[in-house]
Design a protein around this motif. Structure first.
Motif, short mmCIF file in Angstrom:
data_model
loop_
_atom_site.label_atom_id
_atom_site.label_comp_id
_atom_site.label_asym_id
_atom_site.label_seq_id
_atom_site.Cartn_x
_atom_site.Cartn_y
_atom_site.Cartn_z
N ASP A 198 0.90 -1.48 0.18
CA ASP A 198 -0.16 -0.15 0.02
C ASP A 198 0.16 1.27 0.30
O ASP A 198 0.51 2.29 -0.99
CB ASP A 198 -0.62 0.17 1.40
CG ASP A 198 -1.48 -1.11 1.24
OD1 ASP A 198 -2.14 -1.86 0.54
OD2 ASP A 198 -2.25 -1.41 2.26
N LYS A 199 1.47 1.18 0.82
CA LYS A 199 2.52 2.41 0.33
C LYS A 199 3.22 2.66 -0.35
O LYS A 199 3.48 3.41 -0.20
CB LYS A 199 3.50 2.68 2.31
CG LYS A 199 3.08 2.54 3.86
CD LYS A 199 4.36 2.03 4.72
CE LYS A 199 3.32 2.03 5.85
NZ LYS A 199 4.03 1.73 6.76
N ARG A 200 3.96 1.76 -1.01
CA ARG A 200 5.04 1.62 -1.84
C ARG A 200 3.95 2.40 -3.52
O ARG A 200 4.55 2.80 -4.43
CB ARG A 200 6.20 0.36 -2.69
CG ARG A 200 6.60 0.17 -1.84
CD ARG A 200 7.05 -1.25 -1.57
NE ARG A 200 7.74 -1.42 -0.73
CZ ARG A 200 9.21 -1.82 -0.48
NH1 ARG A 200 9.67 -0.99 -1.92
NH2 ARG A 200 10.64 -2.06 -0.06
N TRP A 201 2.82 1.43 -3.47
CA TRP A 201 1.79 2.54 -4.36
C TRP A 201 1.69 3.54 -4.44
O TRP A 201 0.96 5.05 -5.03
CB TRP A 201 0.73 1.23 -4.65
CG TRP A 201 1.08 0.03 -6.21
CD1 TRP A 201 0.69 0.29 -7.24
CD2 TRP A 201 1.78 -1.16 -6.09
NE1 TRP A 201 1.06 -0.61 -7.64
CE2 TRP A 201 1.89 -1.37 -7.05
CE3 TRP A 201 2.66 -1.78 -5.08
CZ2 TRP A 201 2.70 -2.92 -6.83
CZ3 TRP A 201 3.37 -2.86 -4.96
CH2 TRP A 201 3.30 -3.14 -6.02
N LYS A 202 0.91 3.86 -2.88
CA LYS A 202 0.32 5.52 -2.61
C LYS A 202 2.18 6.68 -3.08
O LYS A 202 1.89 7.82 -3.06
CB LYS A 202 0.19 5.60 -1.02
CG LYS A 202 -0.83 5.35 -0.81
CD LYS A 202 -1.88 5.32 0.56
CE LYS A 202 -2.61 4.23 1.21
NZ LYS A 202 -3.15 4.28 2.53
N GLN A 203 3.00 5.61 -2.73
CA GLN A 203 3.92 6.83 -2.87
C GLN A 203 4.06 6.83 -3.94
O GLN A 203 5.21 8.25 -4.60
CB GLN A 203 5.32 6.33 -1.80
CG GLN A 203 5.73 5.90 -0.34
CD GLN A 203 6.87 5.16 -0.30
OE1 GLN A 203 7.16 4.51 -1.20
NE2 GLN A 203 7.09 5.23 0.82
#
Length: 373
Positions: A198-203
């Motif tokens: 989730d964090k990587r795609w949001k970044q």
């Protein structure tokens, strides 16, 4: 024991990741037998490479992702028949039978392998003819290029990967990924892995909308879309990536009770269709408690090949499929991604590992080699 008639006819229904490899291996190892691969498409479709191919014309991936079957059976007696199976008919003695095609042709078999794969929607619903497939690719590229905003419906591997590919090429395009679950991917994977994803795609400035869905997929260009819960997403292109369905309708012609409620084929540990000696299944169609993905194919292939060889030689089938550990590598564009290996305490990896294993070349080279190219 009586010897089987010569030559034995082995038919593989479906020329995808499992079927093509099973057919090629059997043709190489069954001297004297006739192996026939039945496949509706004029080309082998290498799914891991399709999402990048649908987004950008460079580096002309269609030349390596739409793979010809012309070398699959080099130096063997195997043949490819293009057509769609309409029924499977067992012989009156319940040993062997034939597969009927939409052309009217009947292909006889002594042993049958069903590896018919999945049915997809949207960008992964590739036409049978190669010329039509090239038009399909061109249309999706143009739609993605011209879209002001993109909503991707389905936050599994396909949805996450196409989002990453679009972001590589269009760094400023508005993009939202709508997922019915509370994190990316399926709950079979641990929360730590999914939260990291989730964090990587949001970044990458990809908006994630969880525990929601878009029920009706509008045609392009849409004037914005609304989710089931009422959230408004600024998007004129909606891309459905809600997962594949087992392509098993023809199995029902063999009789009742062979499919699960979800449409998967019921098999025993030998990967033989329950109650039907000489008919086997492999790939995404299996009713087996494992995530459907290409990483499972080698295990299916080895068991089915061994047991088909035993069956047509009138020997006892001894190869057993015990499943395998879960392994997933999800690309986030060409230079990153996340991976999980269900070994030890559960191993998680990020961009460097994902790029080394998959993101850079998407297994395109090894797959072409496996099909004789």
């Amino acid at each position: 024991m009586s010897k089987p008639k010569s030559p034995a006819n082995v038919v593989v229904l479906g020329g995808g990741g499992a079927g093509a490899r099973i057919a090629r291996t059997l043709a190489q190892q069954l001297g004297g037998a006739k192996v026939t691969l039945i496949e509706a498409r004029e080309y082998y479709l290498h799914y891991p490479g399709t999402l990048r191919m649908l987004v950008t014309a460079e580096p002309k991936l269609e030349d390596k992702v739409l793979i010809s079957y012309d070398r699959l059976f080099a130096n063997t007696t195997g043949t490819v028949v293009h057509g769609t199976a309409t029924s499977i008919v067992r012989s009156t003695d319940q040993r062997g039978g034939h597969v009927s095609l939409d052309s009217g042709e009947q292909v006889p078999y002594d042993a049958l392998v069903i590896a018919s794969g999945s049915v997809w929607e949207g960008p992964l619903a590739f036409p049978r003819a190669k010329a039509a497939a090239l038009e399909h690719i061109s249309e999706w590229r143009e739609n993605i290029k011209n879209a002001q905003g993109v909503a991707i419906v389905g936050g599994g591997l396909v949805g996450a990967e196409i989002a990453g590919e679009i972001r590589d090429i269009y760094p400023d395009k508005k993009m939202a990924l709508v997922q019915r679950e509370n994190h990316l991917f399926v709950s079979r994977y641990p929360d730590k892995y999914r939260i990291d994803a989730d964090k990587r795609w949001k970044q990458r400035n990809i908006s994630l909308v969880f525990e929601d869905e878009i029920e009706e997929i509008p045609s392009f260009p849409a004037s914005g879309v609304m989710t089931k819960k009422g959230a408004v997403i600024e998007a004129d292109l909606v891309i459905p990536t809600r997962g594949g369905r087992p392509n098993t309708a023809v199995v029902s012609t063999l009789g009742p009770g062979l499919l699960s409620e979800e449409g998967y084929i019921k098999v025993d540990p030998h990967l033989q269709v329950k109650g039907l000696p000489g008919i086997f299944a492999a790939g995404d169609v299996l009713d087996w408690q494992e995530v459907k993905q290409v990483a499972k194919v080698p295990g299916h292939v080895s068991v089915v090949v061994a047991n088909v060889k035993s069956f047509i030689r009138n020997k006892r089938q001894t190869a057993i499929y015990n499943g395998t550990f879960e392994l997933i590598v999800v690309t986030n564009g060409a230079n990153g991604g996340v991976a999980f290996i269900d070994k030890l305490w559960g191993l998680r990896f990020g961009n460097t590992f994902a790029k080394m294993i998959k993101s850079k070349d998407l297994f395109i080279g090894p797959t072409n080699k496996a099909l004789g190219h």
